[in-house]
Design an enzyme around this catalytic site. Structure first.
Site: not given
Ligand code: PEP
Length: 251
Positions: A10, A12, A96, A98, A168, A174, A214
């Site tokens: 992703n 972003k 997601h 976010e 997630e 992040g 992460s």
């Molecule tokens: C994501 O944006 O779905 C995500 C898991 O980000 P990160 O790997 O940076 O934690």
């Protein structure tokens, strides 16, 4: 039953079109080394056409980071499923964290987006996950059950097996904090039990459940060794070709 692993990036709101094309080129080369796993990248909407052209002869799947719930209409700022499939987009990330936490998307919107994506032939990647407060209040399973059941409302069995789920935990996105492989496995197993109750055991065993939060080169192998983890949705580490390569090359 063996499910085909899916490693998804992703991107972003990073990368201009030129940067996205260069990354896509590197990832196409990485993915060529494997025929036993799927690789997906989700650039910004503005880079989709250019990345689609770059991936034309590649097995890398093109994904969008969101999708509207109507095929067309007066929805300023939205991008419809029809517009995405027209560009060669195959998958769409939906719900997601976010989108949920920064842009206020709720389970009803998520469900509408998912239904519209399926109608257009897109594979939805339905993201669900608890916040830190919810985990500390021991509400993780309840929150996930609501997100899953409401997110999949009115999805018939024949379509449910096309859906990809992504667990997630919001506190892991992040932040550098990953759920332990055991924590993730416990949730993935729970989600599969929910799917068996909502649909049946066959569908529960077919649906791919990704872990996101992460994911890095140094934790991917242990995560993928868990029986109910079928892949990863990767943010930060997907922007660097070397780290994403190591994730795609998980053993
Ligand atoms: C994501 O944006 O779905 C995500 C898991 O980000 P990160 O790997 O940076 O934690």
């Amino acid at each position: 039953m063996s499910r085909r692993p899916l490693l998804a990036g992703n991107w972003k709101m990073y990368l201009t079109s030129g940067e996205a094309v260069r990354l896509a080129q590197a990832i196409a080369a990485i993915s060529r080394e494997h025929t036993d796993r799927d690789v997906m990248v989700a650039p910004s909407f503005t880079s989709l056409a250019a990345v689609a052209a770059e991936l034309r002869n590649s097995a890398v799947l093109l994904g969008a980071q969101n999708v509207a719930w109507e095929q067309e209409g007066a929805y300023t700022g939205e991008i419809s499923p029809r517009m995405l499939t027209d560009l060669g987009v195959r998958m769409a990330i939906i719900g997601h964290s976010e989108r949920r936490h920064i842009f206020g998307e709720d389970n009803v919107m998520v469900n509408q987006r998912l239904l519209a994506a399926l109608d257009a032939g897109l594979v939805p990647v339905l993201c669900i996950g608890e916040t830190l407060d919810e985990r500390q209040a021991e509400a993780t399973f309840k929150v996930l059950e609501t997100q899953l059941c409401e997110g999949l409302e009115n999805v018939p069995p024949a379509r449910a097996e096309q859906v990809v789920l992504a667990y997630e935990p919001v506190w892991a996105i992040g932040t550098g904090k990953t759920a332990t492989p055991q924590q993730a496995q416990e949730v993935h197993h729970f989600l599969r039990q929910l799917l068996a109750g909502l649909y049946d055991k066959k569908i529960a065993e077919t649906v791919r459940v990704l872990y996101g939060g992460s994911v890095k080169p140094d934790n991917i192998d242990e995560l993928m060794a868990q029986p109910d983890i079928d892949g990863a949705l990767v943010g930060g580490a997907a922007l660097n070709p070397d780290s994403f390569a190591r994730i795609v090359h998980f053993t």
